[in-house]
Design a protein around this motif. Structure first.
Motif, PDB file in Angstrom:
ATOM      1  N   LEU A   1       5.398  13.495 -12.881  1.00 22.71           N
ATOM      2  CA  LEU A   1       4.613  14.065 -11.788  1.00 22.71           C
ATOM      3  C   LEU A   1       5.342  13.827 -10.470  1.00 22.71           C
ATOM      4  CD1 LEU A   1       1.919  15.420 -11.013  1.00 22.71           C
ATOM      5  CD2 LEU A   1       0.940  13.127 -10.782  1.00 22.71           C
ATOM      6  N   TYR A   2       5.442  14.875  -9.666  1.00 21.80           N
ATOM      7  CA  TYR A   2       6.082  14.802  -8.355  1.00 21.80           C
ATOM      8  C   TYR A   2       5.055  15.196  -7.299  1.00 21.80           C
ATOM      9  CZ  TYR A   2      10.351  14.876 -11.152  1.00 21.80           C
ATOM     10  OH  TYR A   2      11.330  14.598 -12.071  1.00 21.80           O
ATOM     11  N   LEU A   3       4.847  14.318  -6.328  1.00 20.82           N
ATOM     12  CA  LEU A   3       3.868  14.562  -5.278  1.00 20.82           C
ATOM     13  C   LEU A   3       4.588  14.666  -3.933  1.00 20.82           C
ATOM     14  CD1 LEU A   3       1.231  11.853  -6.340  1.00 20.82           C
ATOM     15  CD2 LEU A   3       1.325  14.261  -7.043  1.00 20.82           C
ATOM     16  N   GLU A   4       4.242  15.691  -3.162  1.00 20.79           N
ATOM     17  CA  GLU A   4       4.889  15.889  -1.868  1.00 20.79           C
ATOM     18  C   GLU A   4       3.894  16.136  -0.738  1.00 20.79           C
ATOM     19  OE1 GLU A   4       8.395  18.490  -1.913  1.00 20.79           O
ATOM     20  OE2 GLU A   4       8.190  18.596  -4.097  1.00 20.79           O
ATOM     21  N   LYS A   5       2.621  16.288  -1.065  1.00 20.14           N
ATOM     22  CA  LYS A   5       1.642  16.542  -0.008  1.00 20.14           C
ATOM     23  C   LYS A   5       1.555  15.327   0.910  1.00 20.14           C
ATOM     24  CE  LYS A   5      -1.164  19.772  -2.698  1.00 20.14           C
ATOM     25  NZ  LYS A   5      -2.500  20.049  -3.289  1.00 20.14           N
ATOM     26  N   PRO A   6       1.415  15.559   2.219  1.00 20.73           N
ATOM     27  CA  PRO A   6       1.419  14.449   3.182  1.00 20.73           C
ATOM     28  C   PRO A   6       0.428  13.339   2.867  1.00 20.73           C
ATOM     29  CG  PRO A   6       1.616  16.533   4.336  1.00 20.73           C
ATOM     30  CD  PRO A   6       1.357  16.872   2.894  1.00 20.73           C
ATOM     31  N   HIS A   7      -0.787  13.678   2.412  1.00 18.77           N
ATOM     32  CA  HIS A   7      -1.765  12.619   2.172  1.00 18.77           C
ATOM     33  C   HIS A   7      -1.388  11.786   0.947  1.00 18.77           C
ATOM     34  CE1 HIS A   7      -3.435  15.796  -0.485  1.00 18.77           C
ATOM     35  NE2 HIS A   7      -3.848  14.783  -1.228  1.00 18.77           N
ATOM     36  N   ASP A   8      -0.707  12.390  -0.049  1.00 22.88           N
ATOM     37  CA  ASP A   8      -0.228  11.626  -1.204  1.00 22.88           C
ATOM     38  C   ASP A   8       0.901  10.692  -0.788  1.00 22.88           C
ATOM     39  OD1 ASP A   8      -1.964  12.804  -3.073  1.00 22.88           O
ATOM     40  OD2 ASP A   8      -0.610  14.507  -3.361  1.00 22.88           O
ATOM     41  N   VAL A   9       1.826  11.211   0.010  1.00 20.53           N
ATOM     42  CA  VAL A   9       2.950  10.398   0.476  1.00 20.53           C
ATOM     43  C   VAL A   9       2.441   9.229   1.310  1.00 20.53           C
ATOM     44  CG1 VAL A   9       4.991  10.373   1.958  1.00 20.53           C
ATOM     45  CG2 VAL A   9       4.606  12.292   0.381  1.00 20.53           C
ATOM     46  N   GLN A  10       1.484   9.502   2.191  1.00 20.74           N
ATOM     47  CA  GLN A  10       0.935   8.439   3.027  1.00 20.74           C
ATOM     48  C   GLN A  10       0.246   7.373   2.181  1.00 20.74           C
ATOM     49  OE1 GLN A  10      -2.117   9.608   5.794  1.00 20.74           O
ATOM     50  NE2 GLN A  10      -1.896   7.772   7.022  1.00 20.74           N
ATOM     51  N   TYR A  11      -0.525   7.797   1.192  1.00 17.39           N
ATOM     52  CA  TYR A  11      -1.254   6.845   0.341  1.00 17.39           C
ATOM     53  C   TYR A  11      -0.277   5.903  -0.364  1.00 17.39           C
ATOM     54  CZ  TYR A  11      -3.788   4.986  -3.659  1.00 17.39           C
ATOM     55  OH  TYR A  11      -4.312   4.136  -4.596  1.00 17.39           O
ATOM     56  N   TYR A  12       0.719   6.463  -1.033  1.00 19.91           N
ATOM     57  CA  TYR A  12       1.648   5.617  -1.781  1.00 19.91           C
ATOM     58  C   TYR A  12       2.530   4.781  -0.855  1.00 19.91           C
ATOM     59  CZ  TYR A  12       0.392   7.509  -6.317  1.00 19.91           C
ATOM     60  OH  TYR A  12      -0.295   7.829  -7.463  1.00 19.91           O
ATOM     61  N   SER A  13       2.853   5.299   0.310  1.00 24.15           N
ATOM     62  CA  SER A  13       3.649   4.527   1.264  1.00 24.15           C
ATOM     63  C   SER A  13       2.869   3.324   1.778  1.00 24.15           C
ATOM     64  CB  SER A  13       4.078   5.413   2.438  1.00 24.15           C
ATOM     65  OG  SER A  13       4.920   6.466   2.005  1.00 24.15           O
ATOM     66  N   VAL A  14       1.603   3.520   2.089  1.00 25.89           N
ATOM     67  CA  VAL A  14       0.756   2.406   2.543  1.00 25.89           C
ATOM     68  C   VAL A  14       0.596   1.380   1.428  1.00 25.89           C
ATOM     69  CG1 VAL A  14      -1.580   1.761   3.231  1.00 25.89           C
ATOM     70  CG2 VAL A  14      -0.476   3.736   4.283  1.00 25.89           C
ATOM     71  N   MET A  15       0.369   1.847   0.198  1.00 28.42           N
ATOM     72  CA  MET A  15       0.236   0.920  -0.926  1.00 28.42           C
ATOM     73  C   MET A  15       1.518   0.119  -1.127  1.00 28.42           C
ATOM     74  SD  MET A  15      -2.836   1.053  -1.981  1.00 28.42           S
ATOM     75  CE  MET A  15      -3.224   1.324  -0.242  1.00 28.42           C
ATOM     76  N   TYR A  16       2.663   0.762  -0.874  1.00 32.40           N
ATOM     77  CA  TYR A  16       3.931   0.051  -1.038  1.00 32.40           C
ATOM     78  C   TYR A  16       4.081  -1.051   0.009  1.00 32.40           C
ATOM     79  CZ  TYR A  16       8.598  -0.633  -2.873  1.00 32.40           C
ATOM     80  OH  TYR A  16       9.701  -1.178  -3.484  1.00 32.40           O
ATOM     81  N   GLU A  17       3.598  -0.798   1.206  1.00 29.78           N
ATOM     82  CA  GLU A  17       3.639  -1.835   2.231  1.00 29.78           C
ATOM     83  C   GLU A  17       2.804  -3.043   1.810  1.00 29.78           C
ATOM     84  OE1 GLU A  17       5.626  -1.913   4.926  1.00 29.78           O
ATOM     85  OE2 GLU A  17       6.435  -0.119   3.935  1.00 29.78           O
ATOM     86  N   HIS A  18       1.661  -2.789   1.174  1.00 27.29           N
ATOM     87  CA  HIS A  18       0.847  -3.894   0.661  1.00 27.29           C
ATOM     88  C   HIS A  18       1.584  -4.643  -0.443  1.00 27.29           C
ATOM     89  CE1 HIS A  18      -2.862  -3.287   2.880  1.00 27.29           C
ATOM     90  NE2 HIS A  18      -2.796  -1.984   2.640  1.00 27.29           N
ATOM     91  N   LEU A  19       2.279  -3.917  -1.292  1.00 26.71           N
ATOM     92  CA  LEU A  19       3.060  -4.553  -2.354  1.00 26.71           C
ATOM     93  C   LEU A  19       4.111  -5.483  -1.763  1.00 26.71           C
ATOM     94  CD1 LEU A  19       3.751  -1.680  -4.922  1.00 26.71           C
ATOM     95  CD2 LEU A  19       2.482  -3.778  -5.359  1.00 26.71           C
ATOM     96  N   ARG A  20       4.848  -4.986  -0.788  1.00 31.23           N
ATOM     97  CA  ARG A  20       5.897  -5.795  -0.174  1.00 31.23           C
ATOM     98  C   ARG A  20       5.324  -7.042   0.494  1.00 31.23           C
ATOM     99  NH1 ARG A  20       9.887  -1.465   2.728  1.00 31.23           N
ATOM    100  NH2 ARG A  20       8.601  -1.996   4.502  1.00 31.23           N
ATOM    101  N   ALA A  21       4.137  -6.897   1.075  1.00 28.70           N
ATOM    102  CA  ALA A  21       3.521  -8.031   1.765  1.00 28.70           C
ATOM    103  C   ALA A  21       3.061  -9.106   0.788  1.00 28.70           C
ATOM    104  CB  ALA A  21       2.342  -7.551   2.611  1.00 28.70           C
ATOM    105  N   GLN A  22       2.640  -8.715  -0.418  1.00 31.11           N
ATOM    106  CA  GLN A  22       2.125  -9.671  -1.387  1.00 31.11           C
ATOM    107  C   GLN A  22       3.215 -10.274  -2.275  1.00 31.11           C
ATOM    108  OE1 GLN A  22      -1.693  -6.909  -2.218  1.00 31.11           O
ATOM    109  NE2 GLN A  22      -1.652  -8.732  -3.490  1.00 31.11           N
ATOM    110  N   ALA A  23       4.366  -9.620  -2.340  1.00 31.36           N
ATOM    111  CA  ALA A  23       5.449 -10.102  -3.201  1.00 31.36           C
ATOM    112  C   ALA A  23       6.186 -11.267  -2.543  1.00 31.36           C
ATOM    113  CB  ALA A  23       6.419  -8.959  -3.480  1.00 31.36           C
TER     114      ALA A  23
END
Length: 289
Positions: free
Chosen positions: A246-268
């Motif tokens: 699955l490939y997602l390019e819509k802005p709201h999908d990109v924003q969601y996963y980007s924000v979640m990644y920031e949380h991942l980096r903060a908890q790791a």
């Protein structure tokens, strides 16, 4: 037109331009499909770059959109010709046609952020580890196919070690991936040493998500975020599936996963703590040899 742009990215850019022309005419994909007597799904696949597009397709679409600039039409048709050329990965497309799309995107990406809960990221795997992972994940494939898949993985890794144009990579890897003894203890010791080596590259950042972190935004599974050097190329979220991707390019999908990644980096664990963890884990494995 730059001749060194890979065909996958060229196809995406062409699709974006065709979508822009359609939207300028105020037409829906369904209306265009009706005019050309094709399926709406074909128009959608052409616009999202998931389907090969011919110069004739471009000519027909430009006719529907009443594009009067002949130079623009010819330019788009040339993009279509270039998008049908084959990148190095197409020699292995029969192994996984859908995955070849991802390799094309990764080859042209300027940065990659990835979360891996089960295994070491493919771009950081040793040859022995890669062979063991592929053999375990695909128990019904033969030795020759496993070897071919390993060679594709090693070829992809050239982006990590490229001194002139390295891929900027940020990887968060779950502790489970490092404690799973893929290929046996010696293979894991070698793999951990490779990760420590990679973590010292200036363009690679590696973090481990420890068991002690508990629940976190990555519990739903693996994903990757690919960004490209051209501002017109949209960021892509890649979700790998068993039989399809699955490939997602819509802005709201990109924003969601980007924000979640920031949380991942903060908890790791921090990069420095991650390096110490991997060195210590390698010593633990050695005691079991």
């Amino acid at each position: 037109m730059a001749g060194n742009v890979n065909p996958t990215v060229r196809r995406r850019r062409l699709g974006q331009e065709l979508r822009r022309l359609r939207e300028e005419r105020g037409m829906t994909a369904e209306e265009v499909a009706d005019r050309l007597l094709v399926s709406q799904s074909k128009i959608s696949r052409l616009e999202n770059g998931r389907r090969s597009i011919s110069p004739r397709d471009v000519r027909d679409l430009c006719g529907v959109y009443e594009v009067e600039d002949s130079r623009l039409v010819e330019s788009l048709m040339q993009m279509a010709r270039e998008s049908r050329q084959q990148g190095w990965w197409h020699a292995f497309a029969e192994l996984s046609p859908s995955y070849s799309v991802y390799i094309g995107l990764e080859t042209d990406a300027s940065s990659l952020r990835v979360y891996e809960p089960q295994v070491v990221p493919g771009l950081l795997q040793t040859q022995a580890y890669a062979a063991a992972v592929i053999s375990g994940a695909l128990p019904e494939v033969g030795h020759d196919e496993v070897n071919s898949r390993v060679q594709v993985r090693l070829r992809r890794q050239q982006r990590v070690w490229d001194e002139k144009n390295p891929l900027r990579m940020w990887a968060v890897v779950d502790e489970a991936a490092l404690r799973r003894a893929v290929g046996g203890i010696p293979t894991m010791v070698e793999q951990l040493h490779r990760l420590v080596e990679c973590s010292r590259l200036p363009h690679v950042t590696l973090q481990v998500m420890p068991f002690s972190a508990g629940a976190h935004p990555g519990v739903n599974g693996q994903y990757a975020i690919l960004e490209f050097p051209e501002a017109t190329d949209s960021t892509v979220i890649y979700l790998e599936g068993g039989t399809s991707d699955l490939y997602l390019e819509k802005p709201h999908d990109v924003q969601y996963y980007s924000v979640m990644y920031e949380h991942l980096r903060a908890q790791a664990l921090s990069p420095e703590a991650t390096r110490r963890f991997m060195i210590g884990l390698a010593e633990e494995y050695r005691t079991r040899m």
